[in-house]
Motif scaffolding. Structure first.
Motif, short mmCIF file in Angstrom:
data_model
loop_
_atom_site.label_atom_id
_atom_site.label_comp_id
_atom_site.label_asym_id
_atom_site.label_seq_id
_atom_site.Cartn_x
_atom_site.Cartn_y
_atom_site.Cartn_z
N PRO A 48 41.40 43.24 34.48
CA PRO A 48 41.23 41.80 34.71
C PRO A 48 39.94 41.21 34.18
N THR A 52 33.36 43.75 37.13
CA THR A 52 34.09 43.74 38.40
C THR A 52 34.16 45.19 38.90
N PRO A 53 34.12 45.36 40.22
CA PRO A 53 33.92 46.73 40.74
C PRO A 53 35.06 47.71 40.47
N VAL A 54 36.31 47.28 40.70
CA VAL A 54 37.41 48.24 40.52
C VAL A 54 37.49 48.65 39.05
N CYS A 55 37.37 47.66 38.15
CA CYS A 55 37.43 47.94 36.71
C CYS A 55 36.30 48.88 36.31
N TYR A 127 47.15 35.97 39.38
CA TYR A 127 46.12 36.84 38.84
C TYR A 127 46.22 38.27 39.40
N ARG A 132 46.56 44.93 35.59
CA ARG A 132 46.19 46.31 35.18
C ARG A 132 47.43 46.96 34.61
N ALA A 151 45.33 43.86 40.82
CA ALA A 151 43.88 43.80 40.61
C ALA A 151 43.13 44.58 41.68
C1 BEZ Z 1 37.83 44.37 40.32
O1 BEZ Z 1 37.93 45.03 39.29
O2 BEZ Z 1 37.10 44.71 41.24
C2 BEZ Z 1 38.65 43.10 40.47
C3 BEZ Z 1 38.95 42.34 39.37
C4 BEZ Z 1 39.68 41.18 39.53
C5 BEZ Z 1 40.13 40.79 40.78
C6 BEZ Z 1 39.85 41.60 41.87
C7 BEZ Z 1 39.11 42.77 41.72
#
Ligand code: BEZ
Length: 230
Positions: A48, A52-55, A127, A132, A151
């Motif tokens: 996304p 960003t933390p998860v990415c 969104y 992903r 996401a």
């Molecule tokens: C994430 O990568 O942390 C993230 C990106 C977009 C929306 C929510 C989380």
């Protein structure tokens, strides 16, 4: 436009078995074209957004397992609609945090050309739903698997490696793999194609086949020889 009403056309849907649409794109490693990777497997994955933390956790995980993807002749290609300077800034931060120099290109898809080609943009613009995406593309550039994650939840790199192993075994030996298959486990052989073969499988104990029914037989990969290359 029909009778002055805007009609939404169904979008061309990319499915397993189709040829992966070619594209040329700016990346953190310069300009690339998908077709330059013909002869290798490609794992094309979208995220996304940068910073960003998860990415971030996914990119660190991909980088840590990069040698495993290399061993399987898989080229990793990341993509998001962020700019190339944003990508570079984010990967630089990851380097400062972890010491990891990202070992694969990240596509700067500013005009969403790649995202549109691969249907990575959710038509409902929700969104969280389809940002992903993973496309596993074989050496003939045919799409072999498509996965979508939300996401909020990061992908499991070990499952991606397992799926690549399974796809490579299926391609090389013409077999299928059962649920929860792991490398080294027995594989499923194609269903009998003649009555004679079915009777043989159903009534005889065969050396290298374990059959529970004439249509449900397993074997060890070590008993098989690779299919001739097309
Ligand atoms: C994430 O990568 O942390 C993230 C990106 C977009 C929306 C929510 C989380």
């Amino acid at each position: 436009m029909i009778n002055n009403i805007e009609v939404e056309r169904p979008r061309e849907c990319l499915t397993i078995g189709r040829i992966a649409p070619d594209f040329t794109a700016v990346t953190t490693e310069g300009i690339i074209t998908l077709s330059q990777y013909r002869g290798r497997w490609v794992l094309l994955f979208s995220h996304p957004g940068d910073f960003t933390p998860v990415c971030t956790s996914e990119f660190i995980a991909f980088a840590q397992l990069y040698p495993e993807f290399e061993k399987r002749n898989v080229q990793l290609l990341g993509v998001s609609i962020d700019s190339n300077p944003a990508h570079i800034g984010w990967l630089y931060d990851i380097y400062l945090m972890t010491g990891i120099v990202m070992p694969f290109p990240l596509i700067a898809d500013r005009d969403a050309h790649v995202a549109e080609l691969y249907g990575m943009v959710n038509p409902d613009r929700v969104y969280e739903l389809s940002v992903r995406d993973v496309f596993i593309i074989d050496p003939n550039q045919r799409i072999r698997a498509i996965l979508t994650y939300p996401a909020s939840n990061g992908r499991n790199m070990y499952e991606l490696l397992r799926l690549i192993d399974a796809l490579q075994v299926s391609t090389t030996y013409g077999v299928s793999t059962p649920a929860n298959w792991m490398p080294g486990d027995p594989v499923i052989v194609p269903v009998a194609s003649t009555l004679e073969e079915a009777l043989e499988r159903g009534t005889t104990s065969l050396d290298d086949l374990t059959c529970f029914a004439w249509w449900y037989c397993f074997t060890d990969l070590s008993d098989l020889t690779p299919l001739p290359k097309p």
